[in-house]
Design a protein around this motif. Structure first.
Motif, PDB file in Angstrom:
ATOM      1  N   ARG A  74       0.831  -1.211   0.000  1.00 15.92           N
ATOM      2  CA  ARG A  74       0.000   0.000   0.000  1.00 15.92           C
ATOM      3  C   ARG A  74       0.862   1.256   0.000  1.00 15.92           C
ATOM      4  NH1 ARG A  74      -4.914  -0.611   4.093  1.00 15.92           N
ATOM      5  NH2 ARG A  74      -3.289   0.014   5.521  1.00 15.92           N
ATOM      6  N   GLY A  75       1.984   1.224   0.696  1.00 14.36           N
ATOM      7  CA  GLY A  75       2.908   2.354   0.692  1.00 14.36           C
ATOM      8  C   GLY A  75       3.478   2.615  -0.688  1.00 14.36           C
ATOM      9  N   ARG A  76       3.907   1.553  -1.343  1.00 15.15           N
ATOM     10  CA  ARG A  76       4.443   1.701  -2.708  1.00 15.15           C
ATOM     11  C   ARG A  76       3.372   2.209  -3.668  1.00 15.15           C
ATOM     12  NH1 ARG A  76       6.575  -3.271  -1.405  1.00 15.15           N
ATOM     13  NH2 ARG A  76       5.097  -4.296  -2.793  1.00 15.15           N
ATOM     14  N   GLU A  77       2.148   1.697  -3.534  1.00 16.58           N
ATOM     15  CA  GLU A  77       1.062   2.142  -4.412  1.00 16.58           C
ATOM     16  C   GLU A  77       0.779   3.627  -4.225  1.00 16.58           C
ATOM     17  OE1 GLU A  77      -2.307  -0.377  -3.672  1.00 16.58           O
ATOM     18  OE2 GLU A  77      -1.376  -2.102  -4.658  1.00 16.58           O
ATOM     19  N   LEU A  78       0.785   4.099  -2.982  1.00 18.07           N
ATOM     20  CA  LEU A  78       0.552   5.519  -2.730  1.00 18.07           C
ATOM     21  C   LEU A  78       1.662   6.366  -3.335  1.00 18.07           C
ATOM     22  CD1 LEU A  78      -1.253   7.649  -1.276  1.00 18.07           C
ATOM     23  CD2 LEU A  78       0.410   7.527   0.587  1.00 18.07           C
ATOM     24  N   ILE A  79       2.898   5.962  -3.131  1.00 18.31           N
ATOM     25  CA  ILE A  79       4.025   6.722  -3.680  1.00 18.31           C
ATOM     26  C   ILE A  79       3.984   6.715  -5.202  1.00 18.31           C
ATOM     27  CG2 ILE A  79       6.550   6.769  -3.890  1.00 18.31           C
ATOM     28  CD1 ILE A  79       6.568   5.830  -0.893  1.00 18.31           C
ATOM     29  N   GLU A  80       3.650   5.583  -5.809  1.00 18.77           N
ATOM     30  CA  GLU A  80       3.522   5.521  -7.267  1.00 18.77           C
ATOM     31  C   GLU A  80       2.401   6.420  -7.767  1.00 18.77           C
ATOM     32  OE1 GLU A  80       3.142   1.399  -8.394  1.00 18.77           O
ATOM     33  OE2 GLU A  80       5.118   0.917  -7.583  1.00 18.77           O
ATOM     34  N   ALA A  81       1.291   6.465  -7.035  1.00 19.17           N
ATOM     35  CA  ALA A  81       0.183   7.345  -7.426  1.00 19.17           C
ATOM     36  C   ALA A  81       0.613   8.812  -7.339  1.00 19.17           C
ATOM     37  CB  ALA A  81      -1.040   7.084  -6.559  1.00 19.17           C
ATOM     38  N   TYR A  82       1.335   9.160  -6.272  1.00 20.04           N
ATOM     39  CA  TYR A  82       1.834  10.529  -6.156  1.00 20.04           C
ATOM     40  C   TYR A  82       2.863  10.838  -7.245  1.00 20.04           C
ATOM     41  CZ  TYR A  82      -0.457  12.392  -2.017  1.00 20.04           C
ATOM     42  OH  TYR A  82      -1.387  12.898  -1.150  1.00 20.04           O
ATOM     43  N   ASP A  83       3.704   9.876  -7.607  1.00 15.72           N
ATOM     44  CA  ASP A  83       4.639  10.063  -8.722  1.00 15.72           C
ATOM     45  C   ASP A  83       3.876  10.355 -10.013  1.00 15.72           C
ATOM     46  OD1 ASP A  83       7.120   9.806  -7.442  1.00 15.72           O
ATOM     47  OD2 ASP A  83       7.215   7.636  -7.776  1.00 15.72           O
ATOM     48  N   GLY A  84       2.822   9.575 -10.264  1.00 15.75           N
ATOM     49  CA  GLY A  84       2.017   9.790 -11.469  1.00 15.75           C
ATOM     50  C   GLY A  84       1.336  11.143 -11.468  1.00 15.75           C
ATOM     51  N   PHE A  85       0.834  11.542 -10.301  1.00 18.47           N
ATOM     52  CA  PHE A  85       0.197  12.850 -10.192  1.00 18.47           C
ATOM     53  C   PHE A  85       1.229  13.949 -10.425  1.00 18.47           C
ATOM     54  CE2 PHE A  85      -1.999  16.048  -7.229  1.00 18.47           C
ATOM     55  CZ  PHE A  85      -2.769  16.555  -8.256  1.00 18.47           C
ATOM     56  N   TRP A  86       2.416  13.791  -9.852  1.00 16.52           N
ATOM     57  CA  TRP A  86       3.489  14.769 -10.058  1.00 16.52           C
ATOM     58  C   TRP A  86       3.833  14.872 -11.554  1.00 16.52           C
ATOM     59  CZ3 TRP A  86       5.818  18.889  -8.536  1.00 16.52           C
ATOM     60  CH2 TRP A  86       7.031  19.250  -9.103  1.00 16.52           C
ATOM     61  N   ASP A  87       3.990  13.742 -12.213  1.00 12.91           N
ATOM     62  CA  ASP A  87       4.316  13.759 -13.645  1.00 12.91           C
ATOM     63  C   ASP A  87       3.262  14.512 -14.441  1.00 12.91           C
ATOM     64  OD1 ASP A  87       6.626  12.295 -13.150  1.00 12.91           O
ATOM     65  OD2 ASP A  87       5.746  10.378 -13.772  1.00 12.91           O
ATOM     66  N   THR A  88       2.004  14.319 -14.089  1.00  6.25           N
ATOM     67  CA  THR A  88       0.921  15.019 -14.790  1.00  6.25           C
ATOM     68  C   THR A  88       0.970  16.507 -14.496  1.00  6.25           C
ATOM     69  OG1 THR A  88      -0.457  13.053 -14.715  1.00  6.25           O
ATOM     70  CG2 THR A  88      -1.583  15.138 -15.104  1.00  6.25           C
ATOM     71  N   LEU A  89       1.216  16.872 -13.234  1.00  2.98           N
ATOM     72  CA  LEU A  89       1.329  18.287 -12.911  1.00  2.98           C
ATOM     73  C   LEU A  89       2.482  18.944 -13.658  1.00  2.98           C
ATOM     74  CD1 LEU A  89       0.642  18.633  -9.078  1.00  2.98           C
ATOM     75  CD2 LEU A  89      -0.783  19.381 -10.965  1.00  2.98           C
ATOM     76  N   VAL A  90       3.625  18.270 -13.689  1.00  4.38           N
ATOM     77  CA  VAL A  90       4.777  18.828 -14.406  1.00  4.38           C
ATOM     78  C   VAL A  90       4.432  19.019 -15.881  1.00  4.38           C
ATOM     79  CG1 VAL A  90       7.113  18.283 -15.233  1.00  4.38           C
ATOM     80  CG2 VAL A  90       6.552  18.030 -12.814  1.00  4.38           C
ATOM     81  N   GLU A  91       3.783  18.032 -16.461  1.00  6.36           N
ATOM     82  CA  GLU A  91       3.402  18.109 -17.875  1.00  6.36           C
ATOM     83  C   GLU A  91       2.530  19.330 -18.153  1.00  6.36           C
ATOM     84  OE1 GLU A  91       0.516  15.630 -20.901  1.00  6.36           O
ATOM     85  OE2 GLU A  91       1.550  14.541 -19.325  1.00  6.36           O
ATOM     86  N   HIS A  92       1.612  19.619 -17.246  1.00  7.28           N
ATOM     87  CA  HIS A  92       0.665  20.703 -17.465  1.00  7.28           C
ATOM     88  C   HIS A  92       1.051  22.023 -16.806  1.00  7.28           C
ATOM     89  CE1 HIS A  92      -2.346  18.241 -19.464  1.00  7.28           C
ATOM     90  NE2 HIS A  92      -2.090  17.308 -18.559  1.00  7.28           N
ATOM     91  N   CYS A  93       1.849  21.981 -15.757  1.00 11.96           N
ATOM     92  CA  CYS A  93       2.097  23.184 -14.957  1.00 11.96           C
ATOM     93  C   CYS A  93       3.510  23.745 -15.034  1.00 11.96           C
ATOM     94  CB  CYS A  93       1.800  22.898 -13.475  1.00 11.96           C
ATOM     95  SG  CYS A  93       0.143  22.371 -13.100  1.00 11.96           S
ATOM     96  N   ASP A  94       4.489  22.946 -15.338  1.00  7.81           N
ATOM     97  CA  ASP A  94       5.883  23.387 -15.263  1.00  7.81           C
ATOM     98  C   ASP A  94       6.349  23.844 -16.646  1.00  7.81           C
ATOM     99  OD1 ASP A  94       8.470  23.900 -14.482  1.00  7.81           O
ATOM    100  OD2 ASP A  94       9.011  21.797 -14.176  1.00  7.81           O
ATOM    101  N   ALA A  95       5.965  25.055 -17.010  1.00  7.41           N
ATOM    102  CA  ALA A  95       6.225  25.576 -18.358  1.00  7.41           C
ATOM    103  C   ALA A  95       7.712  25.594 -18.700  1.00  7.41           C
ATOM    104  CB  ALA A  95       5.640  26.975 -18.497  1.00  7.41           C
ATOM    105  N   ASP A  96       8.580  25.943 -17.757  1.00  5.66           N
ATOM    106  CA  ASP A  96      10.010  26.021 -18.068  1.00  5.66           C
ATOM    107  C   ASP A  96      10.768  24.739 -17.727  1.00  5.66           C
ATOM    108  OD1 ASP A  96      10.090  26.144 -15.321  1.00  5.66           O
ATOM    109  OD2 ASP A  96      11.004  28.148 -15.226  1.00  5.66           O
TER     110      ASP A  96
END
Length: 184
Positions: free
Chosen positions: A48-70
């Motif tokens: 469950r710990g690994r799944e949560l961290i993987e979900a947060y990694d995926g969310f981070w990747d999506t945020l970077v894709e959409h939010c991190d212009a530079d």
């Protein structure tokens, strides 16, 4: 109306900026995940710990894709606000990303393994995210839309989507963070 939604986005940014340095970074997401894992007494190395961290990694990747212009690994409040509206409020990224992270959060919160997240379990989740006990109770009451005494993935996802898209003050999503997200 737009002011209410912008306030919710701004407050969410502050929640994600765990170290308070004015930008969101991957380290902030790991700090959030660690805070949740500690609240539930779950080691990061467990399934469950690994799944949560993987979900947060995926969310981070999506945020970077959409939010991190530079592409510097740092998301400013301005970039976050604009991207949240474009990608999550007006776009379809929400329906892809949030169900996965919500499923991981609720799986972590289901400490007794009965397949349900009751008020006590949900309270631990929200307290780890900074809500008071009273706010947790209010949130649970309003998010349990079918009245079965548990928060489902569907109820939580619907509330989060409502939170970002519906400026009304008395909908399930408006109670996600009761006191801290109501503009003065």
């Amino acid at each position: 109306m737009k002011q209410v939604l912008q306030h919710r986005i701004d407050t969410t940014f502050a929640h994600y900026d765990v170290n308070g340095n004015g930008v969101i970074e991957l380290a902030d997401f790991y700090a959030l995940a660690e805070r949740l894992l500690q609240a539930f007494g779950e080691p990061a190395s467990s399934e469950r710990g690994r799944e949560l961290i993987e979900a947060y990694d995926g969310f981070w990747d999506t945020l970077v894709e959409h939010c991190d212009a530079d592409r510097d690994g740092r998301i400013s409040p301005q970039d976050f606000g604009q991207a949240m509206v474009l990608a999550f409020v007006d776009g379809g990224a929400f329906d892809v990303v949030f169900p996965e992270i919500v499923a991981s959060l609720l799986d972590l919160a289901d400490t007794n393994g009965d397949g349900r997240v009751d008020a006590a379990e949900f309270s631990v989740l929200l307290r780890a995210r900074g809500l008071s006990e009273a706010e947790c109770g209010l949130a649970f009451t309003h998010l349990d839309t079918d009245g079965d005494g548990a928060i489902s993935v569907q109820e939580y996802v619907a509330a989060v989507k409502d939170y970002y898209t519906n400026p009304a003050r008395d909908t399930p999503g408006s109670w996600l963070y009761p006191a801290s997200l109501q503009p003065a």
